[in-house]
Design an enzyme around this catalytic site. Structure first.
Site, mmCIF file in Angstrom:
data_model
loop_
_atom_site.group_PDB
_atom_site.id
_atom_site.type_symbol
_atom_site.label_atom_id
_atom_site.label_comp_id
_atom_site.label_asym_id
_atom_site.label_seq_id
_atom_site.Cartn_x
_atom_site.Cartn_y
_atom_site.Cartn_z
ATOM 1 N N HIS A 121 -9.572 -37.060 87.502
ATOM 2 C CA HIS A 121 -9.506 -35.517 87.635
ATOM 3 C C HIS A 121 -9.670 -35.143 89.156
ATOM 4 O O HIS A 121 -8.917 -34.471 89.695
ATOM 5 C CB HIS A 121 -10.822 -34.826 86.792
ATOM 6 C CG HIS A 121 -10.572 -35.054 85.319
ATOM 7 N ND1 HIS A 121 -9.227 -34.885 84.780
ATOM 8 C CD2 HIS A 121 -11.442 -35.208 84.672
ATOM 9 C CE1 HIS A 121 -9.325 -34.840 83.464
ATOM 10 N NE2 HIS A 121 -10.855 -35.281 83.284
ATOM 11 N N ARG B 247 -14.549 -31.303 74.966
ATOM 12 C CA ARG B 247 -14.741 -32.852 75.518
ATOM 13 C C ARG B 247 -16.250 -32.994 75.893
ATOM 14 O O ARG B 247 -16.999 -31.934 75.930
ATOM 15 C CB ARG B 247 -13.900 -32.672 76.996
ATOM 16 C CG ARG B 247 -12.402 -32.609 76.585
ATOM 17 C CD ARG B 247 -11.670 -33.131 77.886
ATOM 18 N NE ARG B 247 -10.182 -33.332 77.231
ATOM 19 C CZ ARG B 247 -9.222 -34.057 78.219
ATOM 20 N NH1 ARG B 247 -9.664 -34.521 79.318
ATOM 21 N NH2 ARG B 247 -7.987 -34.096 77.655
ATOM 22 N N ASP C 63 -0.782 -33.624 82.810
ATOM 23 C CA ASP C 63 -1.429 -34.720 81.897
ATOM 24 C C ASP C 63 -1.679 -36.011 82.387
ATOM 25 O O ASP C 63 -0.404 -36.319 83.213
ATOM 26 C CB ASP C 63 -0.635 -34.481 80.635
ATOM 27 C CG ASP C 63 -1.554 -35.088 79.277
ATOM 28 O OD1 ASP C 63 -2.651 -35.467 79.407
ATOM 29 O OD2 ASP C 63 -0.956 -35.213 78.334
ATOM 30 N N GLY D 228 -6.660 -39.083 82.847
ATOM 31 C CA GLY D 228 -7.543 -40.158 82.326
ATOM 32 C C GLY D 228 -6.964 -41.449 82.084
ATOM 33 O O GLY D 228 -7.611 -42.219 82.661
ATOM 34 N N ARG E 35 4.895 -32.585 73.615
ATOM 35 C CA ARG E 35 4.282 -31.494 72.852
ATOM 36 C C ARG E 35 3.974 -30.381 73.667
ATOM 37 O O ARG E 35 3.793 -30.638 75.132
ATOM 38 C CB ARG E 35 3.189 -31.996 71.878
ATOM 39 C CG ARG E 35 2.323 -32.595 72.651
ATOM 40 C CD ARG E 35 1.033 -33.167 71.795
ATOM 41 N NE ARG E 35 0.029 -33.791 72.619
ATOM 42 C CZ ARG E 35 -0.016 -35.170 72.355
ATOM 43 N NH1 ARG E 35 0.801 -35.770 71.751
ATOM 44 N NH2 ARG E 35 -0.916 -35.868 73.200
ATOM 45 N N LEU F 168 3.867 -17.105 96.838
ATOM 46 C CA LEU F 168 3.791 -17.712 95.609
ATOM 47 C C LEU F 168 2.379 -17.169 94.851
ATOM 48 O O LEU F 168 1.449 -16.912 95.498
ATOM 49 C CB LEU F 168 3.570 -19.311 95.859
ATOM 50 C CG LEU F 168 3.090 -20.018 94.499
ATOM 51 C CD1 LEU F 168 4.388 -20.454 93.452
ATOM 52 C CD2 LEU F 168 2.536 -21.481 94.778
ATOM 53 N N ARG G 38 5.951 -31.251 81.762
ATOM 54 C CA ARG G 38 4.900 -32.155 81.404
ATOM 55 C C ARG G 38 4.832 -33.512 81.755
ATOM 56 O O ARG G 38 5.739 -34.213 81.818
ATOM 57 C CB ARG G 38 4.939 -32.041 79.873
ATOM 58 C CG ARG G 38 3.879 -32.804 79.084
ATOM 59 C CD ARG G 38 3.572 -32.222 77.866
ATOM 60 N NE ARG G 38 2.068 -33.079 77.705
ATOM 61 C CZ ARG G 38 1.198 -32.805 76.808
ATOM 62 N NH1 ARG G 38 1.531 -31.436 75.764
ATOM 63 N NH2 ARG G 38 0.060 -33.154 76.463
#
Ligand code: FPP
Length: 239
Positions: free
Chosen positions: A39, A73, A22, A25, A192, A133, A186
Site C-alpha cells: 500500500h 478488511r 488494484d 497486495g 470487473r 487538475l 484498471r
C-alpha cells in the site's frame, strides 16, 4: 449518416480518467513483503500519476482509494490505509499547490476516522480555488451506496416521481458537478467494475492492464490514453 451526437471519434485526450488501483497486495506478496509495504508503494505511485496527469492537462482524475467494501478488511490493514491517507494529504499539499491541483472526494466519507476527515477538510479547503487538475479521491465509496444515498435524498426532498429523470438522479450523486469518466483504467488484470462509478461509467471506455498498481508507469498511462484516442465512441448509436 449517424447523428453527430452518437458517433464521436475520440480524437481528444480524455477529460476525466478514473483508476481502479488494484494489486498492491499481490505486488507485495510477490516480493515476500507485507501488504502495508504494497500500500505504501501504491501511494507513491498515486503521487507520480497525479503529477503526470496534471502535466498532461487532464481535467479530472478519480482514484479508487478505499471502497465501501474495504471496511471488511482486517482492522490493521484498514488502519494502515487510513494513516497512509493522512500522510499522503499532508505530504502532498505542497505538490497540489505547486501544480494547481484541486482536491475533492466522493463516497460516504462520514464513515472515515476523525483524523482522516480533518486532514481531508484541510486540504480540500486549501485547494478549493485551484484551476488545474481536479483530483477526486473515492473514499468509503461504492457505486451502489452512492445511488442508494441519492435515492434517499430524492425521497427526502419529496420529489414528484414524474420529475425524476436521469439529470435529476445525476444531480443527487456525489459526482454532481463532474463530467462522467471517459476512460477507466484498471490495473492487475481483473475484468470487473468492483462497484466503481456504476452510474457514471455507462459509456466509459475501459483499459485493463496486467500490471500491478505499484509497477504501473506514466508510459502505460500514456498508452491507455493513446488506446482511448483510437476508439470509436458511439454512445449506443450506429457506426
Ligand atoms: C487494492 O489493492 C487497493 C486498495 C484496496 C487500496 C488502494 C489504495 C492505494 C493504492 C493507495 C493510494 C492511496 C491514496 C491515499 C492515494 P489490493 O490491496 O486489494 O491488492 P490485491 O488485490 O493484490 O490484494
Amino acid at each position: 449518416m449517424p447523428k453527430e451526437s452518437t458517433m464521436q471519434k475520440t480524437s481528444m485526450t480524455p477529460t476525466h480518467i478514473g483508476i481502479i488501483m488494484d494489486g498492491n497486495g499481490r505486488w507485495a506478496q510477490a516480493q515476500n513483503k507485507s501488504r502495508s509495504h504494497g500500500h505504501q508503494a501504491g501511494v507513491k505511485k498515486a503521487i507520480e500519476i497525479v503529477k503526470h496527469a496534471s502535466h498532461r492537462n487532464i481535467r479530472y482524475l478519480t482514484l479508487y482509494a478505499f471502497s465501501n467494501e474495504n471496511w471488511s478488511r482486517p482492522e490493521t490493514e484498514v488502519s494502515t490505509l487510513m494513516k497512509l491517507l493522512k500522510e499522503f494529504l499532508f505530504s502532498e499539499l505542497p505538490t497540489f499547490i505547486e501544480h494547481d491541483v484541486r482536491l475533492t472526494t466522493i463516497g460516504d466519507t462520514a464513515k472515515l476516522p476523525f483524523f482522516a476527515r480533518e486532514a481531508l477538510n484541510h486540504v480540500i479547503n486549501k485547494t478549493q480555488n485551484h484551476q488545474g487538475l481536479t483530483l477526486v479521491l473515492a473514499l468509503s465509496y461504492s457505486g451502489r451506496n452512492e445511488i442508494t444515498r441519492a435515492i434517499q435524498a430524492i425521497c427526502k426532498a419529496h420529489k414528484n416521481p414524474m420529475d425524476i429523470d436521469e439529470n435529476c438522479i445525476s444531480s443527487y450523486l456525489d459526482t454532481k458537478n463532474m463530467p462522467d469518466p471517459d476512460l477507466i483504467i484498471r490495473t492487475s488484470g481483473e475484468f470487473r467494475t468492483s462497484n466503481f462509478l456504476l452510474w457514471q461509467s455507462a459509456y466509459s471506455e475501459y483499459y485493463v492492464t496486467q500490471t500491478f498498481w505499484p509497477d504501473f508507469t506514466t508510459t502505460e498511462f500514456d498508452t491507455a490514453i493513446e488506446d482511448f484516442i483510437s476508439r470509436d465512441r458511439r454512445f449506443g448509436g450506429v457506426a
